[in-house]
Motif scaffolding. Structure first.
Motif, short mmCIF file in Angstrom:
data_model
loop_
_atom_site.label_atom_id
_atom_site.label_comp_id
_atom_site.label_asym_id
_atom_site.label_seq_id
_atom_site.Cartn_x
_atom_site.Cartn_y
_atom_site.Cartn_z
N GLU A 45 6.48 13.96 -2.81
CA GLU A 45 6.74 13.12 -3.98
C GLU A 45 8.15 12.55 -3.97
O GLU A 45 8.36 11.37 -4.28
CB GLU A 45 6.47 13.92 -5.26
CG GLU A 45 5.00 14.23 -5.45
CD GLU A 45 4.71 15.15 -6.61
OE1 GLU A 45 5.68 15.60 -7.29
OE2 GLU A 45 3.53 15.43 -6.85
N THR A 48 8.37 9.82 -1.36
CA THR A 48 7.63 8.64 -1.83
C THR A 48 8.48 7.81 -2.78
O THR A 48 8.62 6.59 -2.61
CB THR A 48 6.33 9.06 -2.53
OG1 THR A 48 5.49 9.71 -1.57
CG2 THR A 48 5.61 7.88 -3.12
N THR A 104 -1.26 14.03 -6.04
CA THR A 104 -0.74 14.27 -4.70
C THR A 104 -1.69 15.21 -3.99
O THR A 104 -2.02 16.27 -4.50
CB THR A 104 0.67 14.90 -4.77
OG1 THR A 104 1.53 14.02 -5.47
CG2 THR A 104 1.22 15.14 -3.38
N VAL A 129 0.79 6.12 -1.11
CA VAL A 129 1.75 6.28 -0.02
C VAL A 129 1.27 7.45 0.83
O VAL A 129 1.13 8.57 0.33
CB VAL A 129 3.18 6.53 -0.55
CG1 VAL A 129 4.15 6.68 0.59
CG2 VAL A 129 3.61 5.39 -1.48
N ILE A 145 5.23 7.03 7.53
CA ILE A 145 5.14 6.69 6.10
C ILE A 145 4.48 5.32 6.00
O ILE A 145 4.93 4.37 6.63
CB ILE A 145 6.53 6.63 5.42
CG1 ILE A 145 7.21 7.98 5.49
CG2 ILE A 145 6.40 6.15 3.97
CD1 ILE A 145 8.62 8.00 4.92
N VAL A 147 3.04 2.63 3.05
CA VAL A 147 2.89 2.27 1.64
C VAL A 147 1.73 1.29 1.56
O VAL A 147 1.75 0.22 2.18
CB VAL A 147 4.18 1.63 1.08
CG1 VAL A 147 4.00 1.26 -0.37
CG2 VAL A 147 5.36 2.56 1.27
#
Length: 148
Positions: A45, A48, A104, A129, A145, A147
């Motif tokens: 989190e 992100t 999550t 994400v 990563i 998005v």
């Protein structure tokens, strides 16, 4: 028809005893894995939110350098440049985005690897994400990563 074995059936199988000697060389302690320093959900989190702030232009990418791999850093740098150009063309200022963390979800497909998805709710839209964390000695580092 027996669906679940009884306790006696399970105990009859040859299971190593906790008191049994290990096949370790004499004088060598077995390697015990350390518990995770922090919960993966918190790391997912935090990363992100940091990535979204970097893309919005309100956080410097260098602040995240130790938390991401070189490939992720280069990819984020390209996205930062494109976002900055788009804001400049439109004449927009840097505005700190307001996000709410939704659900999550994470899993550990292999020891030392965590893959997760963080749902983020913003004013205009909801984003997902996807992150992949790899354990590097005593800390986590993002090796991917995305998005969405």
């Amino acid at each position: 028809m027996i669906l679940f074995p009884s306790v006696v059936d399970i105990a009859d199988h040859d299971q190593p005893s906790l008191d049994a000697p290990r096949n370790e060389p004499h004088g060598v302690e077995p390697r015990v894995s350390e518990p995770h320093d922090t919960e993966p959900q918190g790391i997912l989190e935090s990363l992100t939110l940091s990535v979204l702030e970097v893309l919005a232009g309100v956080r410097d990418l260098d602040q995240m350098a130790r938390w991401v791999s070189e490939d992720v850093y280069r990819h984020l740098m390209q996205r930062v440049v494109l976002s900055a150009r788009a804001r400049q063309v439109k004449g927009e200022r840097f505005i700190r985005p307001t996000f709410t963390i939704g659900r999550t979800v994470h899993s550990e497909p292999a020891p030392g690897i965590i893959e997760g998805v963080v749902i983020v709710h913003g004013k205009a839209r909801t984003r997902a994400v996807a992150l992949r964390l790899e354990r590097l000695e005593s800390r986590w580092r993002a090796s991917a990563i995305n998005v969405l």
